[in-house]
Enzyme design. Sequence first.
Site, short mmCIF file in Angstrom:
data_model
loop_
_atom_site.label_atom_id
_atom_site.label_comp_id
_atom_site.label_asym_id
_atom_site.label_seq_id
_atom_site.Cartn_x
_atom_site.Cartn_y
_atom_site.Cartn_z
CB CYS A 75 7.15 5.02 -18.11
SG CYS A 75 6.71 5.22 -19.84
CG ASP A 277 1.26 3.88 -13.35
OD1 ASP A 277 2.23 4.20 -14.07
OD2 ASP A 277 0.15 4.45 -13.41
CG HIS A 279 3.28 6.69 -15.88
ND1 HIS A 279 2.98 5.35 -16.09
CD2 HIS A 279 3.86 7.13 -17.01
CE1 HIS A 279 3.35 5.02 -17.33
NE2 HIS A 279 3.88 6.08 -17.90
#
Length: 374
Positions: A75, A277, A279
């Site tokens: 990430c 993000d 993820h």
Amino acid sequence: SVLSRYENQINILSDYLEEFPETDEPVWILGRQHHLNTDKSKLLLDISARLWFTYRRKFSPIGGTGPSSDAGWGCMLRCGQMMLAQALICRHLGRDWQWEKHKKQPEEYHRILRCFLDRKDCCYSIHQMAQMGVGEGKSIGEWFGPNTVAQVLKKLALFDEWNSLAVYVSMDNTVVIEDIKKMCWSPPQSSGAAHSSAHVHRSALGWNKNAAGFCAGWKPLLLIIPLRLGINHINPVYIDAFKECFKMPQSLGALGGKPNNAYYFIGFLGNELIYLDPHTTQSFVDWEENGTVDDESFHCQQAPHRMKIMNLDPSVALGFFCKEECDFDNWCSLVQKEILKQQSLRMFELVQKHPPHWPPFIPPTKPEVTTTGA
């Protein structure tokens, strides 16, 4: 396969208009101000135009035998890719460039995207970043922090002749103006050619030849400032200065997040940070035969995430892009005016001269060795 390729994607902007609260407060996104009451659609277009890099699966194994997905560990590498991609967009297309689905984009856009595809021969791929991280003490598959990502990008940029970026990563919370100007006015790399005088003999046009005969010009600057804004939690004294950085026209946002959970912060609303993000796990995308990239999965078209600024892990890295020297001079002025003069406890220092107790500053050069992989 189509469903898995665009997993977790929501394709209708209007679906998340209500995600932002009704407020008169301005929203700041990478140096641009938006007002929810009057131009919410422009705000959402601005956010979706940023390149969004997420976990991917089914790419060729890193190093030949390593992982074929970065889910669970990549990430912060993806956030570093997003920050660098924003710098390249500003470099080639300009900050005000907008992306629209199915609209034909310039060749530079597809060339930028190709720099980040999950292939070992792409200069900023997950493969190159993970393997370059080994030199920073990180095993392939190990989580990176903001400073490690910054150091990896600095090294990889030396091999990237097309974008020709000067990447400066500050040390000890200190940005040294003299060192940055020395680095950005260095001539093209050569076998040991002197470069120290390159920035002295430049013309009003911004370039000239130094004594060694090399054409020198300002190399666009990617400035990354790793910071520790507290011990276990962010110190509230830094919040105003941190938010001020997103207002600067040179802003590339910030890398950070929560422990072992990295986000790419692109702006704020009140005391909430807005972030992309990484993820989400999507399938590997390669370029087409004509060099274009099926790009829909590289733009976040779902609700932009927000988190309270006080929930931020204190370890962050600020990013700024200065295409011309005047952009950097303007950034220095803004830092002096908006951050340093108003802070009792400074977020970082900006100094004119190289500290005498530091080792001499030598602009990084591309290693003259034959490499495989990274």
